[in-house]
Design an enzyme around this catalytic site. Structure first.
Site, PDB file in Angstrom:
ATOM      1  N   LYS A 203       3.029  24.490  55.913  1.00 37.14           N
ATOM      2  CA  LYS A 203       3.579  23.392  56.508  1.00 37.14           C
ATOM      3  C   LYS A 203       4.838  23.539  57.209  1.00 37.14           C
ATOM      4  O   LYS A 203       5.685  24.570  56.698  1.00 37.14           O
ATOM      5  CB  LYS A 203       3.521  22.072  55.739  1.00 37.14           C
ATOM      6  CG  LYS A 203       2.045  21.851  55.213  1.00 37.14           C
ATOM      7  CD  LYS A 203       2.015  20.252  54.767  1.00 37.14           C
ATOM      8  CE  LYS A 203       0.509  20.089  54.344  1.00 37.14           C
ATOM      9  NZ  LYS A 203       0.327  18.994  53.446  1.00 37.14           N
ATOM     10  N   ARG A 237      -3.154  23.225  47.087  1.00 41.94           N
ATOM     11  CA  ARG A 237      -3.860  23.419  48.075  1.00 41.94           C
ATOM     12  C   ARG A 237      -3.265  24.476  49.172  1.00 41.94           C
ATOM     13  O   ARG A 237      -2.344  24.189  49.805  1.00 41.94           O
ATOM     14  CB  ARG A 237      -4.187  22.014  48.851  1.00 41.94           C
ATOM     15  CG  ARG A 237      -5.081  22.128  50.136  1.00 41.94           C
ATOM     16  CD  ARG A 237      -5.138  20.580  50.661  1.00 41.94           C
ATOM     17  NE  ARG A 237      -6.084  20.471  51.658  1.00 41.94           N
ATOM     18  CZ  ARG A 237      -5.803  20.896  52.833  1.00 41.94           C
ATOM     19  NH1 ARG A 237      -4.425  21.327  53.226  1.00 41.94           N
ATOM     20  NH2 ARG A 237      -6.611  20.721  54.012  1.00 41.94           N
TER      21      ARG A 237
HETATM   22  N1  HH2 Z   1      -2.714  18.364  53.829  1.00 44.76           N
HETATM   23  C1  HH2 Z   1      -3.473  18.460  54.889  1.00 44.76           C
HETATM   24  C2  HH2 Z   1      -4.861  18.155  54.849  1.00 44.76           C
HETATM   25  N2  HH2 Z   1      -5.262  17.782  53.950  1.00 44.76           N
HETATM   26  N3  HH2 Z   1      -4.827  16.772  51.514  1.00 44.76           N
HETATM   27  C3  HH2 Z   1      -4.295  16.797  50.503  1.00 44.76           C
HETATM   28  N4  HH2 Z   1      -4.984  16.204  49.337  1.00 44.76           N
HETATM   29  N5  HH2 Z   1      -2.959  17.262  50.566  1.00 44.76           N
HETATM   30  C4  HH2 Z   1      -2.282  17.641  51.649  1.00 44.76           C
HETATM   31  O1  HH2 Z   1      -1.227  17.964  51.453  1.00 44.76           O
HETATM   32  C5  HH2 Z   1      -3.300  17.914  52.742  1.00 44.76           C
HETATM   33  C6  HH2 Z   1      -4.389  17.418  52.646  1.00 44.76           C
HETATM   34  C7  HH2 Z   1      -2.974  19.058  55.983  1.00 44.76           C
HETATM   35  O2  HH2 Z   1      -2.692  20.408  56.107  1.00 44.76           O
HETATM   36  P1  HH2 Z   1      -2.520  21.241  57.944  1.00 44.76           P
HETATM   37  O3  HH2 Z   1      -1.797  22.448  57.247  1.00 44.76           O
HETATM   38  O4  HH2 Z   1      -2.116  20.271  58.619  1.00 44.76           O
HETATM   39  O5  HH2 Z   1      -4.088  21.236  58.024  1.00 44.76           O
HETATM   40  P2  HH2 Z   1      -5.156  22.454  56.910  1.00 44.76           P
HETATM   41  O6  HH2 Z   1      -4.150  22.579  55.730  1.00 44.76           O
HETATM   42  O7  HH2 Z   1      -6.078  21.500  56.697  1.00 44.76           O
HETATM   43  O8  HH2 Z   1      -5.406  23.355  57.685  1.00 44.76           O
END
Ligand code: HH2
Length: 259
Positions: A203, A237
């Protein structure tokens, strides 16, 4: 928790089956690397992302769930839509990860009738605009109060306490200082008494600290996952499962010496 995305731009132009195969292969790889849980999403929640219609979101998710039905690990679905929640629960999803924190009664009712786990995340605003000018008085106190209220709302809908996971929502309507404050004071969220999920992988906060683009944030992300777990997070995650598992194994061996 290993991340799998079903959000390709090419979905509508014939790429559907190829993309599905790639997503399933990715999930199997992450499981082999040591993921205990897979989180799949079919609608991007990136700042500025556009929404996907219910039917399209479900059409991406259902074949993925069916392919992973016999997987060794449970599958969590990242969705904000009650109609999609119902359909993926029928198709075997074990957890619903709602970045809108089960704000709508409909979403709470959709999960109440099953025995799935639920992850309620904090977000200020909406994905399309949330990073414009996020503002808080005391970000840690406000996020904690919000999450406590969301847990109560889930109980009110009939969701048992041991099904609830909370997430402060790093990067969701938060500036760098807000994210840092939440990570520094993660104990406040952990003290609410629920398992805490933390998503920091690749992030913007990692980019701000390291000065690295998304493709070079693995080491920074692993460091952030370690800090989160050391601070009491139960689930991290992540995109880079193998590296994170190695780091957590070292951490665990040191911290949980049975002798
Ligand atoms: N962050 C993203 C998506 N879903 N769900 C939870 N519970 N917590 C989070 O921090 C979270 C989430 C967004 O992550 P991003 O890097 O923008 O996309 P992705 O990780 O889906 O590739």
């Amino acid at each position: 928790m290993g991340i799998v995305n079903l959000t390709p731009d090419s979905f509508s132009d014939g790429g559907r089956f190829e993309q599905l195969d790639q997503a399933v292969a990715r999930a199997v790889q992450l499981i082999d690397e040591g993921a205990d849980l897979i989180d799949v999403g079919a609608e991007s929640t990136r700042p500025g992302a556009v929404t996907v219609p219910d039917t399209e979101e479900a059409a991406r998710l259902l074949p993925f769930l069916s392919a992973l039905r016999d997987a060794r690990v449970p599958v969590s679905v990242d969705t904000r839509k009650p109609a999609v929640m119902r359909r993926v629960l029928d198709a075997g999803a074990s957890m619903i990860n709602d970045v809108a924190g089960f704000a709508s009664v409909d979403a709470r009712v959709a999960v109440a009738g099953s025995d799935c786990a639920v992850c309620a995340m904090h977000m200020q605003g909406e994905p399309a605009t949330m990073q414009r000018d996020p503002a808080y008085g005391d970000v840690v106190a406000e996020v904690a109060t919000f999450l406590r209220q969301r847990a109560d709302a889930l109980f009110g809908a009939g969701v048992a306490r041991d099904r609830v996971v909370l997430d402060p929502g790093f990067g969701f309507g938060k500036g760098f200082d807000h994210n840092l404050a939440l990570l520094r004071r993660l104990d406040t969220i952990v003290d609410l008494g629920f398992p805490v999920l933390v998503g920091l992988s690749r992030k913007g906060m990692i980019g701000t600290i390291t000065g690295k683009p998304v493709a070079e944030r693995l080491v920074g992300s692993v460091a952030a996952a370690l800090v989160a777990v050391e601070s009491g997070a139960s689930i991290v995650r992540v995109h880079d499962v193998a590296a994170t598992v190695d780091a957590l194994r070292v951490w665990s061996a040191v911290r949980h010496d049975p002798a």
